[in-house]
Every structure is written in C-alpha cells, then in structure tokens.
Design a protein around this motif. Structure first.
Motif, mmCIF file in Angstrom:
data_model
loop_
_atom_site.group_PDB
_atom_site.id
_atom_site.type_symbol
_atom_site.label_atom_id
_atom_site.label_comp_id
_atom_site.label_asym_id
_atom_site.label_seq_id
_atom_site.Cartn_x
_atom_site.Cartn_y
_atom_site.Cartn_z
ATOM 1 N N UNK A 57 26.252 -3.391 21.937
ATOM 2 C CA UNK A 57 25.574 -4.763 22.512
ATOM 3 C C UNK A 57 26.026 -5.001 23.804
ATOM 4 N N UNK A 58 26.937 -4.945 24.267
ATOM 5 C CA UNK A 58 27.204 -5.030 25.714
ATOM 6 C C UNK A 58 26.652 -3.965 26.646
ATOM 7 N N UNK A 59 26.546 -2.796 25.948
ATOM 8 C CA UNK A 59 26.041 -1.537 26.943
ATOM 9 C C UNK A 59 24.326 -1.832 26.848
ATOM 10 N N UNK A 60 23.841 -2.521 25.960
ATOM 11 C CA UNK A 60 22.317 -3.011 26.132
ATOM 12 C C UNK A 60 22.216 -4.100 27.104
ATOM 13 N N UNK A 61 23.209 -4.942 26.935
ATOM 14 C CA UNK A 61 22.955 -5.983 28.022
ATOM 15 C C UNK A 61 23.087 -5.707 29.294
ATOM 16 N N UNK A 62 24.202 -4.589 29.670
ATOM 17 C CA UNK A 62 24.517 -4.358 31.014
ATOM 18 C C UNK A 62 23.488 -3.425 31.585
ATOM 19 N N UNK A 63 22.906 -2.674 30.765
ATOM 20 C CA UNK A 63 21.853 -1.784 30.831
ATOM 21 C C UNK A 63 22.221 -0.382 31.001
ATOM 22 N N UNK A 64 23.420 0.139 30.534
ATOM 23 C CA UNK A 64 23.939 1.360 30.220
ATOM 24 C C UNK A 64 23.550 2.091 29.190
ATOM 25 N N UNK A 65 22.902 1.233 28.309
ATOM 26 C CA UNK A 65 22.172 1.876 27.260
ATOM 27 C C UNK A 65 20.795 1.329 27.279
ATOM 28 N N UNK A 66 19.716 2.197 26.964
ATOM 29 C CA UNK A 66 18.064 1.641 27.224
ATOM 30 C C UNK A 66 17.625 1.482 25.870
ATOM 31 N N UNK A 67 17.008 0.284 25.749
ATOM 32 C CA UNK A 67 16.132 -0.036 24.583
ATOM 33 C C UNK A 67 15.831 -1.196 24.697
ATOM 34 N N UNK A 68 14.273 -1.240 25.113
ATOM 35 C CA UNK A 68 13.765 -2.720 25.548
ATOM 36 C C UNK A 68 13.944 -3.748 24.437
ATOM 37 N N UNK A 69 13.910 -3.569 23.344
ATOM 38 C CA UNK A 69 14.060 -4.845 22.298
ATOM 39 C C UNK A 69 15.420 -5.078 22.475
ATOM 40 N N UNK A 70 16.357 -4.175 22.339
ATOM 41 C CA UNK A 70 17.829 -4.487 22.360
ATOM 42 C C UNK A 70 18.376 -5.313 23.670
ATOM 43 N N UNK A 71 17.522 -4.726 24.920
ATOM 44 C CA UNK A 71 17.945 -5.318 26.194
ATOM 45 C C UNK A 71 17.329 -6.732 26.205
#
Length: 93
Positions: A57-71
């Motif tokens: 979850x933190x990786x999505x929030x921080x932008x180090x993992x990309x998925x528009x819905x999760x971000x």
C-alpha cells in the motif's frame, strides 16, 4: 486478475512466515470500514501477513509501484489507515 494484483498476492502469501498478532477490536472495525472500498481484493488477502500488505500500500501511495486505481485509493490513506486495513485482512481466515 491484473498482473499487479497477482504479484501483490503472490508476494504477500510467499513471504508470510508467521501468524499476525491480533489487532485491537477498534482498529479492526476501522480497517473493515476502510477495506469496504477494496472489493477487487475481497478475499485474496484474507489471512495474509499485514506487514506485506502495508508495504504494498505504501509503495502505491509513494508512487514506487504503479496502478492508477491503487494510487488513487492510497493517496489519502495515512500509515495508520494502511495498518488498520492490513490488520483487518490478516484477521480474516
């Protein structure tokens, strides 16, 4: 299942080595309320290691993992929100 979701699930399950500690009931209720918006992962994270869920979850929030819905979902989540969601998923068996 989208590749990102499959990867997150595989990583969470593969790295879960110990049973998660029980979270206080109030935190679980908060986590359940927050998890209501996570219908894409309705059961795939049940019983998973909460630390792995928080990391994802933190990786999505921080932008180090990309998925528009999760971000979009994680953009306004606090660390405490993420922990509550992770604890709720972990408590589901």
């Amino acid at each position: 299942m989208p590749r990102i979701a499959a990867f997150v699930l595989a990583a969470a399950l593969a790295l879960a080595a110990t049973a998660p500690a029980a979270a206080p009931a109030a935190d679980l209720a908060r986590g359940e309320a927050l998890a209501k918006g996570c219908q894409c992962h309705a059961t795939e994270f049940h019983g998973a290691d909460p630390a792995r869920i928080v990391t994802a979850l933190k990786a999505f929030r921080d932008g180090t993992r990309f998925n528009k819905a999760m971000q979009n979902k994680t953009r306004t989540m606090t660390d405490e929100d993420m922990q509550a969601v992770a604890d709720w998923f972990a408590a589901q068996k």
